[in-house]
Design an enzyme around this catalytic site. Sequence first.
Site, PDB file in Angstrom:
ATOM      1  N   GLY A 172      19.855  -0.487 -29.347  1.00 41.65           N
ATOM      2  CA  GLY A 172      20.632   0.449 -30.149  1.00 41.65           C
ATOM      3  C   GLY A 172      22.126   0.200 -30.147  1.00 41.65           C
TER       4      GLY A 172
ATOM      5  CG  ASP B  45      10.934  -9.209 -31.385  1.00 46.06           C
ATOM      6  OD1 ASP B  45      10.668  -8.784 -30.241  1.00 46.06           O
ATOM      7  OD2 ASP B  45      11.006  -8.479 -32.382  1.00 46.06           O
ATOM      8  CD  GLU B  46      10.730  -7.716 -26.993  1.00 43.17           C
ATOM      9  OE1 GLU B  46      10.494  -6.500 -27.138  1.00 43.17           O
ATOM     10  OE2 GLU B  46      11.733  -8.279 -27.483  1.00 43.17           O
TER      11      GLU B  46
ATOM     12  CE  LYS C 275      15.679  -6.212 -33.893  1.00 43.79           C
ATOM     13  NZ  LYS C 275      14.809  -5.499 -32.936  1.00 43.79           N
TER      14      LYS C 275
ATOM     15  CE  LYS D 141      -0.719   0.006   5.038  1.00 42.47           C
ATOM     16  NZ  LYS D 141      -1.752  -0.073   6.117  1.00 42.47           N
TER      17      LYS D 141
ATOM     18  N   GLY E 220      19.427  -4.419 -34.820  1.00 40.82           N
ATOM     19  CA  GLY E 220      19.713  -3.686 -36.043  1.00 40.82           C
ATOM     20  C   GLY E 220      21.192  -3.563 -36.322  1.00 40.82           C
TER      21      GLY E 220
END
Length: 414
Positions: free
Chosen positions: A338, A176-177, A148, A99, A361
């Site tokens: 990245g 990929d998730e 990808k 809480k 990438g």
Amino acid sequence: MSGIIATYLIHDDSHNLEKKAEQIALGLTIGSWTHLPHLLQEQLKQHKGNVIHVEELAEHEHTNSYLRKKVKRGIIKIEYPLLNFSPDLPAILTTTFGKLSLDGEVKLIDLTFSDELKKHFPGPKFGIDGIRNLLQVHDRPLLMSIFKGMIGRNIGYLKTQLRDQAIGGVDIVKDDEILFENALTPLTKRIVSGKEVLQSVYETYGHKTLYAVNLTGRTFDLKENAKRAVQAGADILLFNVFAYGLDVLQSLAEDDEIPVPIMAHPAVSGAYSASKLYGVSSPLLLGKLLRYAGADFSLFPSPYGSVALEKEEALAISKYLTEDDASFKKSFSVPSAGIHPGFVPFIVRDFGKDVVINAGGGIHGHPNGAQGGGKAFRTAIDATLQNKPLHEVDDINLHSALQIWGNPSYEVKL
């Protein structure tokens, strides 16, 4: 200490940190104290939360402006007796931050477990040394890449991507998730087809690659799905921990019929940790608690890439994952998002050799495809370990990568 110590960052507009700390300690344990009869106080004393540290921090004008009120900032630590909760993460998190998480500008910074409490958590099943033994790679950072554009694609497309990444020298390829169970690339078919590809690459090139397959489904189906994946030959299970809960991760890690490493993805964790004023700190959430609950790998935003985390936080996550602790094996840090070859020297400088360099990438976007991207990273890793500046390396794949994405430590001049 036999219980747990919670550390909080608080912002109090009453300007009385000691009083605020005592209110929290009582509110999350016995509720009140001063108005209780002496006999009842004696009976409840062993259940009372105890304030053990109050530290006032410097005033922060930006915070005052954001909150539109003047607050006193401080760090407080409260010890909660082990008698008050069962030794599991749902009980611990509810006791220390249940809480309270709804009560103004309070952030849970850390939890310090007693040695007795640690005994109830599995830690990583393999850990850094175990993963290195699986790959027989002991002297360098590991390289991981990501499938990808798999949504809507068939198993043939997956096999081609996997083959190219493995030939490029990637150590681990992960789903990929957001790739869930589907008709085109179902779980067991991905695993079986993937093993065929990776075995072929190993026989031809002598390089071993592991495949981390995404474990998905309803919560009560996860164990069955995991065991099905293991029976099909899964190397590693990728798991979106925070979509399900830390206790679910622990349940998977403790199951002897799921004898494979688990890779924790941080999806959804930003909802808990992104704010500087509320929630749970990233080092606690993505570092300590994931390690205790059984993650062999923890992915988190790097300080360099497209979804950057502050460097201090990223390094603190890694510290919790890899610091010596007799109770647990060490987990791999996986700074992500990245990442391109030009960042490799910084990753090794900041995280050391016991790190997984994770790229999407930065591998697939290479002009020579995923094979060229993987080779560029491997060359960058080797050069970094030899203390050789990347721009001095005579390698076409690395040079192409540095042309496209840059070299943060030395801008490439062509």
